[in-house]
Every structure is written in C-alpha cells, then in structure tokens.
Design a protein around this motif. Structure first.
Motif, mmCIF file in Angstrom:
data_model
loop_
_atom_site.group_PDB
_atom_site.id
_atom_site.type_symbol
_atom_site.label_atom_id
_atom_site.label_comp_id
_atom_site.label_asym_id
_atom_site.label_seq_id
_atom_site.Cartn_x
_atom_site.Cartn_y
_atom_site.Cartn_z
ATOM 1 N N TYR A 1 -4.605 34.787 17.043
ATOM 2 C CA TYR A 1 -4.828 34.844 18.485
ATOM 3 C C TYR A 1 -5.624 33.610 18.890
ATOM 4 O O TYR A 1 -6.376 33.041 18.092
ATOM 5 C CB TYR A 1 -5.537 36.134 18.899
ATOM 6 C CG TYR A 1 -6.959 36.255 18.438
ATOM 7 C CD1 TYR A 1 -8.023 35.915 19.276
ATOM 8 C CD2 TYR A 1 -7.270 36.708 17.158
ATOM 9 C CE1 TYR A 1 -9.335 36.019 18.864
ATOM 10 C CE2 TYR A 1 -8.582 36.810 16.731
ATOM 11 C CZ TYR A 1 -9.606 36.462 17.588
ATOM 12 O OH TYR A 1 -10.910 36.553 17.161
ATOM 13 N N ASN B 1 -7.368 33.260 22.116
ATOM 14 C CA ASN B 1 -8.248 33.527 23.265
ATOM 15 C C ASN B 1 -7.589 33.263 24.613
ATOM 16 O O ASN B 1 -8.279 33.097 25.616
ATOM 17 C CB ASN B 1 -9.560 32.728 23.158
ATOM 18 C CG ASN B 1 -10.597 33.452 22.320
ATOM 19 O OD1 ASN B 1 -10.529 34.665 22.151
ATOM 20 N ND2 ASN B 1 -11.541 32.714 21.776
ATOM 21 N N THR B 2 -6.257 33.228 24.667
ATOM 22 C CA THR B 2 -5.561 33.106 25.948
ATOM 23 C C THR B 2 -4.934 34.434 26.358
ATOM 24 O O THR B 2 -4.331 34.524 27.429
ATOM 25 C CB THR B 2 -4.444 32.053 25.873
ATOM 26 O OG1 THR B 2 -3.416 32.502 24.967
ATOM 27 C CG2 THR B 2 -4.980 30.712 25.409
ATOM 28 N N GLY B 3 -5.068 35.449 25.507
ATOM 29 C CA GLY B 3 -4.427 36.733 25.778
ATOM 30 C C GLY B 3 -3.176 36.949 24.954
ATOM 31 O O GLY B 3 -2.597 38.026 24.976
ATOM 32 N N LYS B 4 -2.763 35.928 24.214
ATOM 33 C CA LYS B 4 -1.561 36.041 23.392
ATOM 34 C C LYS B 4 -1.930 36.223 21.929
ATOM 35 O O LYS B 4 -2.991 35.804 21.475
ATOM 36 C CB LYS B 4 -0.691 34.794 23.543
ATOM 37 C CG LYS B 4 -0.123 34.604 24.940
ATOM 38 C CD LYS B 4 0.725 33.329 25.009
ATOM 39 C CE LYS B 4 1.283 33.130 26.412
ATOM 40 N NZ LYS B 4 2.086 31.885 26.513
ATOM 41 N N GLN C 1 1.903 39.508 24.210
ATOM 42 C CA GLN C 1 0.724 39.514 25.075
ATOM 43 C C GLN C 1 0.336 40.977 25.309
ATOM 44 O O GLN C 1 0.625 41.556 26.349
ATOM 45 C CB GLN C 1 0.993 38.794 26.399
ATOM 46 C CG GLN C 1 -0.268 38.544 27.201
ATOM 47 C CD GLN C 1 -0.113 37.406 28.196
ATOM 48 O OE1 GLN C 1 0.935 36.786 28.296
ATOM 49 N NE2 GLN C 1 -1.171 37.125 28.931
ATOM 50 N N ASP D 1 -1.477 44.509 26.082
ATOM 51 C CA ASP D 1 -2.331 44.938 27.195
ATOM 52 C C ASP D 1 -3.563 45.634 26.617
ATOM 53 O O ASP D 1 -3.708 46.857 26.697
ATOM 54 C CB ASP D 1 -1.545 45.871 28.108
ATOM 55 C CG ASP D 1 -2.325 46.243 29.367
ATOM 56 O OD1 ASP D 1 -3.277 45.509 29.704
ATOM 57 O OD2 ASP D 1 -1.990 47.262 29.989
ATOM 58 N N GLU E 1 -6.910 44.007 26.916
ATOM 59 C CA GLU E 1 -8.139 43.550 27.550
ATOM 60 C C GLU E 1 -8.429 44.359 28.820
ATOM 61 O O GLU E 1 -7.509 44.805 29.504
ATOM 62 C CB GLU E 1 -8.042 42.062 27.892
ATOM 63 C CG GLU E 1 -7.911 41.163 26.672
ATOM 64 C CD GLU E 1 -9.095 41.257 25.733
ATOM 65 O OE1 GLU E 1 -10.243 41.419 26.230
ATOM 66 O OE2 GLU E 1 -8.897 41.188 24.507
ATOM 67 N N HIS F 1 -9.057 45.336 32.487
ATOM 68 C CA HIS F 1 -8.508 44.748 33.705
ATOM 69 C C HIS F 1 -9.604 44.304 34.677
ATOM 70 O O HIS F 1 -9.396 43.421 35.500
ATOM 71 C CB HIS F 1 -7.559 45.745 34.379
ATOM 72 C CG HIS F 1 -6.399 46.110 33.511
ATOM 73 N ND1 HIS F 1 -6.247 47.353 32.960
ATOM 74 C CD2 HIS F 1 -5.354 45.367 33.061
ATOM 75 C CE1 HIS F 1 -5.139 47.391 32.227
ATOM 76 N NE2 HIS F 1 -4.585 46.192 32.268
ATOM 77 N N ARG G 1 -8.622 42.803 19.756
ATOM 78 C CA ARG G 1 -8.640 42.113 21.043
ATOM 79 C C ARG G 1 -7.976 40.748 20.902
ATOM 80 O O ARG G 1 -7.851 40.203 19.803
ATOM 81 C CB ARG G 1 -10.082 41.958 21.541
ATOM 82 C CG ARG G 1 -10.703 43.278 21.974
ATOM 83 C CD ARG G 1 -12.048 43.087 22.617
ATOM 84 N NE ARG G 1 -11.992 42.241 23.806
ATOM 85 C CZ ARG G 1 -13.017 42.018 24.614
ATOM 86 N NH1 ARG G 1 -14.189 42.585 24.339
ATOM 87 N NH2 ARG G 1 -12.893 41.256 25.687
ATOM 88 N N GLN H 1 -8.890 38.250 23.350
ATOM 89 C CA GLN H 1 -9.826 37.333 24.003
ATOM 90 C C GLN H 1 -11.235 37.781 23.643
ATOM 91 O O GLN H 1 -11.701 38.814 24.122
ATOM 92 C CB GLN H 1 -9.640 37.331 25.521
ATOM 93 C CG GLN H 1 -8.353 36.651 25.977
ATOM 94 C CD GLN H 1 -8.223 36.637 27.490
ATOM 95 O OE1 GLN H 1 -7.996 37.671 28.112
ATOM 96 N NE2 GLN H 1 -8.363 35.471 28.081
#
Length: 245
Positions: A39, A41-44, A67, A69, A71, A73, A140, A142
């Motif tokens: 990962y 840290n961009t969400g991917k 990507q 879900d 994290e 919101h 996680r 990020q």
C-alpha cells in the motif's frame, strides 16, 4: 498475505527498501514467487508477487490493484496532551486500529512529560512507526500522520482550515458529546483535544474555545484516564458518523 508499505511505485512494479525489505527478508523469510500486498498511503493496495530480492531492495510485480473501503469517511484527528509511560504509544496504536486520521502530541500545562528538540523528533519517528505497524495489522491503506510535538498556538496550522474542534472536559456538566456531534458535518474533519494525566487547566479550555472555536463536551459522569478518554471519544465520534458499529 503479508502487507508492506511501498517505498517506490512504478507502472507495473513496486520496490521495498530499508526496514520493509529487512522485515520481508530477515523476519518473514519470503522468497521470489511469494505473494504480498503493498500500500502507498493513497488509498490503494496492490496484490503482487515477489520477483527479485537484492541487497538493498525487493522488487514486486503488481498483479491487481484495489481501493478497499476501509478508511473512515469522516476524518477524525486526535490532539493528545503529552503523557508519561506508554500511554501515547497505546493511543496511537489503538487509535490507528479504530480509524483516526492523525495525531498531534500537545504540550499542556499539566503534562508530566516535557520533550524538546531532537528527543521530541526521535519520539515522533517512533510513534509514526507504531502507527505504520498498526495500519498493517488492521489492513488500512492510509496510515495516520503523527505530527511534531506542538504547542497550543501551533494547532490551527497543522490541521485543515475547516476542522471542527471538540474538547472533552471533566468540568463540563451539561453539553453532551452526542448532542454536539449532531450539529457537526461529516464532510469536515473533526479534531478531539484530550488532556494529559492531570487534565486541562480552565485557561487552556478557554483558549481552545476562543481561538479554535472548540466546543467543550462531557463524555460521561466518570473520570477517565487520558488514554481511556482518547479512545472513548474517538469511538463515539466515529460511531456517530457511521464508521464504527
């Protein structure tokens, strides 16, 4: 599959270096052909296969990109008064697992611990490592940012301009956390300011109210330890906005 923070990302490959390489090679003893997840840290996250292990890097070929879900919101930041022992370590580790977006260590008037200069910088490096390891454990994509040890006057510069501020305070008897959260927007970040072992002085709460627009709240009738208060408040906020429970 084992998870790693990517050191460098290419078009179809990524590289792991330094501590990530050492963990893969010397601790986990993985080999070319083994599958891993990276990962950045961009969400991917990237499911990959190890293709080459060299003296200073590991090369992984990307098989698929996702990507997930996972994290929160609503971005929730913690501002934690410096505390003694391993209390801050605990808040960072568990706060990361719960979903906090970042943490600012705060010099408060009643803080027993006082750190400056290189000692403070070294402590932040160690805290960031704790956040990184907890991010991997909790899957996680990020990891939270651990900010430099800060004074009150620095807080506003660290967090987004539209941050909404909360300060749980033992002397607040009427304004409940749940009531105040009902007036806040899930679209804007929230920062929770938690006192050290001795709590905040009234002048600090007043400063936060005046300079940050912080709302003082009660999170219950019992006096909580600093680490308990931090995690309870974080859980209440994330639960209110649907990221827990």
């Amino acid at each position: 599959m084992n998870r790693f923070k990517i050191t460098e990302l290419g078009k179809d490959v990524f590289w792991l270096r330094d501590a990530e390489r050492e963990h893969l090679v010397r601790v986990l003893r993985l080999s070319p052909g083994d599958l891993v997840v990276g990962y950045d840290n961009t969400g991917k996250e990237y499911t990959s296969v190890i293709v080459n292990i060299e003296d200073k890097s590991v090369t992984c070929r990307i098989l698929s990109t996702d990507q997930p879900d996972v994290e929160a919101h609503t971005k929730v930041f913690m501002v934690s008064g410096l505390s003694k022992g391993e209390k801050m370590d605990w808040v960072i580790q568990k706060g990361t697992e719960l979903g906090m977006a970042g943490l600012v260590p705060l010099r408060a008037k009643r803080s027993i611990v006082h750190i400056e200069g290189k000692k403070a910088q070294d402590r932040v490096v160690r805290w960031q490592k704790i956040a990184s390891e907890a991010s991997k454990q909790s899957h996680r994509v990020q990891e939270p940012k651990i900010f430099e040890v800060s004074d009150w006057k620095d807080l506003k510069a660290h967090l987004p301009e539209d941050t909404q501020w909360l300060i749980p305070y033992e002397e607040e008897k009427t304004q409940r956390m749940a009531t105040v959260l009902g007036t806040m927007s899930a679209e804007h970040p929230i920062a929770i300011i938690i006192g050290p072992e001795g709590g905040f002085e009234q002048s600090e709460v007043a400063w936060a109210q005046e300079k940050l627009g912080a709302q003082s709240v009660t999170i219950g009738p019992r006096i909580l330890r600093t680490e308990t208060a931090a995690l309870a408040a974080l859980t209440l906020v994330l639960g209110h906005f649907g990221d827990l429970g």
